[in-house]
Design a protein around this motif. Sequence first.
Motif, short mmCIF file in Angstrom:
data_model
loop_
_atom_site.label_atom_id
_atom_site.label_comp_id
_atom_site.label_asym_id
_atom_site.label_seq_id
_atom_site.Cartn_x
_atom_site.Cartn_y
_atom_site.Cartn_z
N SER A 136 10.20 13.28 -1.92
CA SER A 136 9.16 14.23 -2.31
C SER A 136 9.68 15.25 -3.31
N VAL A 137 10.92 15.70 -3.11
CA VAL A 137 11.51 16.67 -4.05
C VAL A 137 11.77 16.01 -5.39
N THR A 138 12.27 14.77 -5.36
CA THR A 138 12.59 14.06 -6.61
C THR A 138 11.34 13.78 -7.43
N ILE A 139 10.30 13.26 -6.79
CA ILE A 139 9.11 12.92 -7.56
C ILE A 139 8.36 14.18 -8.00
N ASN A 140 8.52 15.27 -7.25
CA ASN A 140 7.94 16.54 -7.69
C ASN A 140 8.59 17.01 -8.98
N GLY A 141 9.88 16.69 -9.16
CA GLY A 141 10.54 17.04 -10.41
C GLY A 141 9.99 16.26 -11.58
N ALA A 142 9.55 15.01 -11.31
CA ALA A 142 8.99 14.20 -12.39
C ALA A 142 7.51 14.49 -12.61
N VAL A 143 6.82 14.86 -11.51
CA VAL A 143 5.38 15.17 -11.59
C VAL A 143 5.17 16.55 -10.96
N PRO A 144 5.54 17.62 -11.64
CA PRO A 144 5.49 18.96 -11.04
C PRO A 144 4.09 19.46 -10.72
N GLY A 145 3.07 18.82 -11.26
CA GLY A 145 1.71 19.27 -11.01
C GLY A 145 1.23 19.00 -9.59
N VAL A 146 1.92 18.11 -8.88
CA VAL A 146 1.56 17.79 -7.49
C VAL A 146 2.65 18.35 -6.59
N HIS A 147 2.26 19.20 -5.63
CA HIS A 147 3.23 19.85 -4.75
C HIS A 147 4.02 18.81 -3.95
N ALA A 148 5.30 19.09 -3.73
CA ALA A 148 6.17 18.17 -3.01
C ALA A 148 5.63 17.86 -1.61
N GLY A 149 4.99 18.85 -0.98
CA GLY A 149 4.45 18.64 0.36
C GLY A 149 3.36 17.58 0.39
N ILE A 150 2.58 17.49 -0.66
CA ILE A 150 1.52 16.48 -0.72
C ILE A 150 2.13 15.08 -0.83
N TRP A 151 3.16 14.96 -1.66
CA TRP A 151 3.86 13.68 -1.76
C TRP A 151 4.43 13.29 -0.40
N LEU A 152 5.03 14.25 0.29
CA LEU A 152 5.66 13.99 1.57
C LEU A 152 4.65 13.44 2.58
N VAL A 153 3.52 14.12 2.72
CA VAL A 153 2.49 13.68 3.67
C VAL A 153 1.97 12.30 3.27
N GLY A 154 1.77 12.08 1.99
CA GLY A 154 1.29 10.78 1.53
C GLY A 154 2.23 9.65 1.88
N PHE A 155 3.53 9.85 1.68
CA PHE A 155 4.52 8.83 2.02
C PHE A 155 4.48 8.51 3.51
N VAL A 156 4.43 9.55 4.36
CA VAL A 156 4.44 9.35 5.81
C VAL A 156 3.20 8.57 6.25
N VAL A 157 2.04 8.96 5.76
CA VAL A 157 0.79 8.31 6.17
C VAL A 157 0.76 6.84 5.76
N ILE A 158 1.15 6.55 4.52
CA ILE A 158 1.15 5.16 4.04
C ILE A 158 2.05 4.29 4.91
N ASN A 159 3.26 4.76 5.20
CA ASN A 159 4.19 3.98 5.99
C ASN A 159 3.72 3.80 7.43
N ALA A 160 3.13 4.86 8.00
CA ALA A 160 2.64 4.78 9.37
C ALA A 160 1.54 3.72 9.48
N VAL A 161 0.65 3.68 8.50
CA VAL A 161 -0.45 2.71 8.52
C VAL A 161 0.09 1.28 8.43
N ILE A 162 1.05 1.05 7.51
CA ILE A 162 1.61 -0.30 7.36
C ILE A 162 2.33 -0.72 8.64
N ASN A 163 3.15 0.17 9.21
CA ASN A 163 3.86 -0.15 10.45
C ASN A 163 2.90 -0.38 11.61
N TYR A 164 1.80 0.35 11.63
CA TYR A 164 0.83 0.22 12.73
C TYR A 164 0.26 -1.19 12.79
#
Length: 483
Positions: A136-164
């Motif tokens: 989340s910190v790394t991609i925020n550096g490349a796309v600063p317009g989106v807060h790192a916290g949003i990236w973080l939540v998005g990553f967690v949700v996507i992985n949880a759904v696939i694992n489910y």
Amino acid sequence: MSVLTPATAATGDAATPAGDPDLSKFGYTPQLRRSLSFTDLLFYGLIYMVPIAPFAIFGSVYQASSGMVALAYVAGLVVMLFTASSYAQMVRAFPIAGSVYNYAGRGIHPAVGFVAGWAIMLDYFLVPGLLYLVASVTINGAVPGVHAGIWLVGFVVINAVINYFGIRLTAVAINIMIAAELAVLGIFLVMGVIGLAEGRGNGDWTTAFFSSDNFSFGLVLGAVSVAALSFLGFDGISMLAEESKGGARQVGRAMSVVLLLAGLIFIAQTWVASLFVTDGAALIASADPAEVGNAFYAAAEAAAGAPWLATLCLVATAIAWGLPDSMVAQTALSRLLFAMARDKQLPGFLAKVSSRHASPVNAVLFTAVISLAISGSALYFLLEKGEDTITLIATMVNFGAMVAWLMLHAAVIWHYVVRNGSRNWFLHLIVPLVGAGLLIAVLVHMQLHSQITGLIWVGLGLVVLGVLYAIGRRPKLSGMGGE
């Protein structure tokens, strides 16, 4: 597919045969679906180990090794190959989910298994959080317009759904993502060769492997304690022993092959990157976390002679750590929680398996919540308080895994030599003894705060174990008593 109960196990199905000998002799009813091929296990292990893991920690390993970064990975590979051998022996003896928790518990004693499982949970709990944080910190550096916290939540949700939705979908997603990850690595290596041919390298061909001015065994072992972060994950394959079509031998073979492949990939990319470090002495002496953290991307830019390769590698790191790598980390943790809950050493709700998807759904969801809590808290303290939580978590991760691996080596000796009288002295005595000795050497040279934090965690596990005994719930494994 419905979950097999004792009543329905007699009929079985194509995916999970009735009376599965890998489980029934240990007192378990098949619940997870055997659907993973050797290739699936290989891809799972590779993506968990993160083929481009050195991208993110290259500067730290370069510093710790005084420039002998490739040598640190060679030494790390040797240490891990001994551990992989012990894993292969124990997965043949106990081909069930739970990894070192089951191997130490059944190979020595259930109480030892509890401590081993508790120790490696420090690794399994923190690795997904670390991956999400870095991504989340790394991609925020490349796309600063989106807060790192949003990236973080998005990553967690996507992985949880696939694992489910079960291990089959997880395997498909992993196979697609690792292809993209390896493609980026291939581009970097090709551009590195072109850069060398065009004279952009620093001309220092050998220091990455050996420097007589800086070499010492203590220095190399200390660097291995940092580089070991890249190797964590090969053992996660053993968590899928109940979902492998080929059983124990396939799992053991996959662990060894994936470790060797990943080790060679790590050595190649760090050696090439070291050839484009413009000022090695300055990097070794640097106290700037940003400079150290960006060392690989700076080398990539130097290799290509333009910033596009640095940007590609940076984005690849963010996506790889945030999606496929953290996905398999969550998968491994959910299987560990499932195995311990099934044996009533953790709350029973974690042992629930979906009748439709044949996945431990509660363990998957709980893992997602824990990962979000750890990475979210770390992100807050990093962004709002300026604390280097990435380094803090990274240095805590390795200790738990290595303590658990020490118990794994001990379990090989106890189960095969002491209990069953094996005369295969090489695999069942010499290899685990040498492997344990190497791990102890690395632990001794680990950073002090990592040692302290790790010992506190293990100590807490011993307290929990004492409480379990005090209330009459001493650890027991199906098919054997708590003794």
